[in-house]
Structure formats: structure tokens, C-alpha cells
Write a protein that holds these residues in place. Structure first.
Motif, mmCIF file in Angstrom:
data_model
loop_
_atom_site.group_PDB
_atom_site.id
_atom_site.type_symbol
_atom_site.label_atom_id
_atom_site.label_comp_id
_atom_site.label_asym_id
_atom_site.label_seq_id
_atom_site.Cartn_x
_atom_site.Cartn_y
_atom_site.Cartn_z
ATOM 1 N N ASP A 92 -6.710 2.901 7.433
ATOM 2 C CA ASP A 92 -6.779 4.358 7.302
ATOM 3 C C ASP A 92 -7.853 4.654 6.269
ATOM 4 O O ASP A 92 -7.671 4.418 5.077
ATOM 5 N N ILE A 93 -8.985 5.141 6.732
ATOM 6 C CA ILE A 93 -10.112 5.391 5.829
ATOM 7 C C ILE A 93 -10.326 6.890 5.607
ATOM 8 O O ILE A 93 -11.339 7.288 5.046
ATOM 9 N N SER A 94 -9.346 7.693 6.023
ATOM 10 C CA SER A 94 -9.460 9.131 5.793
ATOM 11 C C SER A 94 -9.385 9.405 4.292
ATOM 12 O O SER A 94 -8.605 8.780 3.581
ATOM 13 N N PRO A 95 -10.199 10.326 3.808
ATOM 14 C CA PRO A 95 -10.238 10.587 2.363
ATOM 15 C C PRO A 95 -8.897 11.094 1.826
ATOM 16 O O PRO A 95 -8.240 11.939 2.438
ATOM 17 N N LEU A 96 -8.497 10.553 0.691
ATOM 18 C CA LEU A 96 -7.304 10.991 -0.023
ATOM 19 C C LEU A 96 -7.528 10.718 -1.499
ATOM 20 O O LEU A 96 -7.873 9.587 -1.884
ATOM 21 N N HIS A 97 -7.347 11.738 -2.303
ATOM 22 C CA HIS A 97 -7.528 11.605 -3.752
ATOM 23 C C HIS A 97 -6.338 12.280 -4.432
ATOM 24 O O HIS A 97 -6.132 13.467 -4.258
ATOM 25 N N ASN A 98 -5.584 11.508 -5.170
ATOM 26 C CA ASN A 98 -4.512 12.068 -5.968
ATOM 27 C C ASN A 98 -4.381 11.249 -7.247
ATOM 28 O O ASN A 98 -5.190 10.350 -7.488
ATOM 29 N N GLU A 99 -3.376 11.526 -8.044
ATOM 30 C CA GLU A 99 -3.242 10.825 -9.317
ATOM 31 C C GLU A 99 -2.892 9.359 -9.149
ATOM 32 O O GLU A 99 -3.039 8.559 -10.066
ATOM 33 N N TRP A 100 -2.448 8.937 -7.965
ATOM 34 C CA TRP A 100 -2.033 7.565 -7.716
ATOM 35 C C TRP A 100 -3.144 6.724 -7.095
ATOM 36 O O TRP A 100 -3.277 5.539 -7.375
ATOM 37 N N MET A 101 -3.932 7.334 -6.229
ATOM 38 C CA MET A 101 -4.914 6.524 -5.490
ATOM 39 C C MET A 101 -6.112 7.338 -5.027
ATOM 40 O O MET A 101 -6.066 8.556 -4.982
ATOM 41 N N THR A 102 -7.138 6.579 -4.669
ATOM 42 C CA THR A 102 -8.314 7.127 -3.996
ATOM 43 C C THR A 102 -8.518 6.295 -2.748
ATOM 44 O O THR A 102 -8.502 5.073 -2.800
ATOM 45 N N ARG A 103 -8.654 6.989 -1.626
ATOM 46 C CA ARG A 103 -8.870 6.286 -0.356
ATOM 47 C C ARG A 103 -10.067 6.927 0.341
ATOM 48 O O ARG A 103 -10.290 8.125 0.241
ATOM 49 N N GLY A 104 -10.830 6.092 1.046
ATOM 50 C CA GLY A 104 -11.942 6.593 1.829
ATOM 51 C C GLY A 104 -13.245 6.734 1.067
ATOM 52 O O GLY A 104 -14.221 7.253 1.614
ATOM 53 N N GLU A 105 -13.294 6.258 -0.164
ATOM 54 C CA GLU A 105 -14.523 6.330 -0.956
ATOM 55 C C GLU A 105 -15.467 5.182 -0.615
ATOM 56 O O GLU A 105 -16.618 5.394 -0.285
ATOM 57 N N SER A 106 -14.960 3.961 -0.732
ATOM 58 C CA SER A 106 -15.765 2.773 -0.435
ATOM 59 C C SER A 106 -15.144 2.078 0.769
ATOM 60 O O SER A 106 -13.980 1.676 0.733
ATOM 61 N N ILE A 107 -15.937 1.975 1.817
ATOM 62 C CA ILE A 107 -15.436 1.469 3.100
ATOM 63 C C ILE A 107 -16.232 0.232 3.479
ATOM 64 O O ILE A 107 -17.463 0.251 3.534
ATOM 65 N N GLN A 108 -15.496 -0.840 3.738
ATOM 66 C CA GLN A 108 -16.122 -2.104 4.126
ATOM 67 C C GLN A 108 -16.018 -2.290 5.631
ATOM 68 O O GLN A 108 -15.200 -1.650 6.287
ATOM 69 N N ALA A 109 -16.848 -3.157 6.145
ATOM 70 C CA ALA A 109 -16.894 -3.439 7.575
ATOM 71 C C ALA A 109 -16.823 -4.944 7.788
ATOM 72 O O ALA A 109 -17.425 -5.710 7.040
ATOM 73 N N THR A 110 -16.071 -5.344 8.802
ATOM 74 C CA THR A 110 -16.042 -6.758 9.189
ATOM 75 C C THR A 110 -16.380 -6.861 10.665
ATOM 76 O O THR A 110 -16.043 -5.982 11.463
ATOM 77 N N LEU A 126 0.840 -1.188 0.000
ATOM 78 C CA LEU A 126 0.000 0.000 0.000
ATOM 79 C C LEU A 126 0.880 1.245 0.000
ATOM 80 O O LEU A 126 1.827 1.346 0.779
ATOM 81 N N SER A 127 0.547 2.175 -0.877
ATOM 82 C CA SER A 127 1.285 3.426 -0.966
ATOM 83 C C SER A 127 0.336 4.532 -1.385
ATOM 84 O O SER A 127 -0.722 4.268 -1.956
ATOM 85 N N THR A 128 0.731 5.771 -1.109
ATOM 86 C CA THR A 128 -0.136 6.905 -1.441
ATOM 87 C C THR A 128 0.352 7.681 -2.659
ATOM 88 O O THR A 128 -0.356 8.554 -3.149
ATOM 89 N N THR A 129 1.579 7.368 -3.124
ATOM 90 C CA THR A 129 2.106 8.012 -4.328
ATOM 91 C C THR A 129 2.899 6.986 -5.130
ATOM 92 O O THR A 129 3.344 5.966 -4.594
ATOM 93 N N GLU A 130 3.120 7.285 -6.391
ATOM 94 C CA GLU A 130 3.902 6.392 -7.230
ATOM 95 C C GLU A 130 5.354 6.332 -6.748
ATOM 96 O O GLU A 130 5.967 5.265 -6.730
ATOM 97 N N ALA A 131 5.896 7.474 -6.321
ATOM 98 C CA ALA A 131 7.282 7.504 -5.816
ATOM 99 C C ALA A 131 7.409 6.636 -4.561
ATOM 100 O O ALA A 131 8.380 5.876 -4.421
ATOM 101 N N GLU A 132 6.439 6.740 -3.664
ATOM 102 C CA GLU A 132 6.462 5.904 -2.457
ATOM 103 C C GLU A 132 6.380 4.425 -2.832
ATOM 104 O O GLU A 132 7.087 3.586 -2.262
ATOM 105 N N ASN A 133 5.551 4.101 -3.810
ATOM 106 C CA ASN A 133 5.410 2.716 -4.245
ATOM 107 C C ASN A 133 6.740 2.177 -4.777
ATOM 108 O O ASN A 133 7.137 1.059 -4.459
ATOM 109 N N THR A 134 7.423 2.970 -5.580
ATOM 110 C CA THR A 134 8.716 2.562 -6.132
ATOM 111 C C THR A 134 9.722 2.295 -5.017
ATOM 112 O O THR A 134 10.428 1.278 -5.025
ATOM 113 N N GLN A 135 9.782 3.193 -4.032
ATOM 114 C CA GLN A 135 10.700 3.020 -2.896
ATOM 115 C C GLN A 135 10.354 1.774 -2.085
ATOM 116 O O GLN A 135 11.242 1.007 -1.704
#
Length: 192
Positions: free
Chosen positions: A152-170, A117-126
Motif C-alpha cells: 500500500d503506497i498511498s500517501p498517509l502522514h500522521n503522528e505514528w507513520m509516514t507512508r508513500g514518501e519513498s517507494i522502492q521497486a523490485t 505494520l500498523s497505521t496508528t499506535e493504538a492499532e500497533n498495540t492491538q
């Protein structure tokens, strides 16, 4: 908290007959993904407590879909569940907050593909460089820690990812008294 789960007719009937449903791994397609589900089970034990006796895997539901707290749309769900003619139920349920673990659906999909899991392409590469340089047992440790980002379900939207849009529960079990509404529908898919 209010959640929504889609369950086949036999599960709904089991809840009506016995008063409780526990996930039965033989009913689902998750058998091929046991290492990932086992990782989630360990996280649930740490974060919401041990399961009831005899329970191994969680029940799944939706907390949020596509950025909105809304029940799943049956016009869409009927094409994604089972085979044409199979009966399913969309259940509106209420589970105590402390018994639910929320996670990001898109990030869980990355976990199911064995990704990091990463929030940017640069982070993913590292992350990939660091991961690939480790011994297998160190890779597992790094991966397991990295995967905790799924919670981490806090909203984040950038060119690499979207987080916090669809949230599942267990959660560990679904009891009859937790069902606040039920709507049946027929599956329409012709593909297994």
C-alpha cells in the motif's frame, strides 16, 4: 516505468558484457535477512509472475524518494554506498509496469526488523497483543498477511507513520536495453 538503481561498477560492467543482470545474493548484505527476502520473492511470484529460469532474488530500484519522482541525489548517495573510492553507477532504467512490484521503503524497514505494520499506535498495540497470544505457526501466518501492507503506497502522514514518501521497486532482471542513462560516481564513506 522509469526507475533509478544504484549498482556497483562490476554489476554495470556485467550488464554491458552479458546484456543482463540477475541479483547475486553473494554480492549483497541481505544474506542475514533471507526469510524477509524470501517472503518478498513469494509475493512477487503472486503479483508479477514467476522469475526467469535461474533467477532467485530481485533487482532493486527507486520509484520515488522523499515524496518526489526524482533520481537519487549523488551528493547523498556517494556517502551511503561502498567504501571511499569504490565506483558505482546511478542507472536510469525503464521497466514495463507489469514487471515491477512497488513497495513502501519505510514499511519494508519495519519488516526487516521483524515488526508488524500498523497505521496508528493504538492499532500497533492491538496487533502486538493478538500476535503475542498466538502459537508460533499462527504468528507466522498473521505476520505474513500483515506484511502485505507494504504494498500500500498511498500517501498517509500522521503522528505514528509516514507512508508513500519513498517507494522502492523490485523486478526480476535488468537488461542492457532497459538502461536509459548511466552516471558513475565514487563512494566517499570510510565505514564498511
Amino acid at each position: 516505468m522509469i526507475l533509478w538503481t544504484i549498482q556497483p561498477e562490476d554489476v554495470y560492467q556485467e550488464i554491458q558484457d552479458t546484456g543482463v543482470y540477475h541479483c547475486d545474493i553473494s554480492r549483497g548484505a541481505m544474506r542475514e535477512l533471507l526469510p524477509e527476502y524470501d517472503w518478498l520473492v513469494e509475493q512477487m511470484k503472486k503479483r508479477i509472475g514467476l522469475p526467469p529460469e535461474g533467477v532467485t532474488y530481485p533487482v532493486w530500484a527507486w520509484y520515488q524518494w522523499e515524496g518526489k519522482r526524482k533520481k537519487p541525489d549523488l551528493r547523498r548517495e556517494r556517502w551511503e554506498c561502498g567504501l571511499r573510492g569504490d565506483i558505482y553507477y546511478r542507472l536510469t532504467i525503464e521497466i514495463p509496469d507489469e514487471q515491477v512490484l512497488l513497495s513502501d521503503f519505510d514499511m519494508w524497514s519495519i519488516i526487516l526488523l521483524h515488526g508488524l505494520l500498523s497505521t496508528t499506535e493504538a492499532e500497533n498495540t492491538q496487533l502486538e497483543k493478538r500476535y503475542n497470544a498466538l502459537a508460533p505457526e499462527e504468528q507466522k501466518s498473521m505476520r505474513d498477511k500483515n506484511w502485505e501492507g507494504v504494498f500500500d503506497i498511498s500517501p498517509l502522514h500522521n503522528e505514528w507513520m509516514t507512508r508513500g514518501e519513498s517507494i522502492q521497486a523490485t523486478f526480476w532482471e535488468l537488461r542492457r536495453e532497459q538502461i536509459k542513462g548511466a552516471r558513475s560516481f565514487k563512494a566517499m564513506s570510510v565505514y564498511p
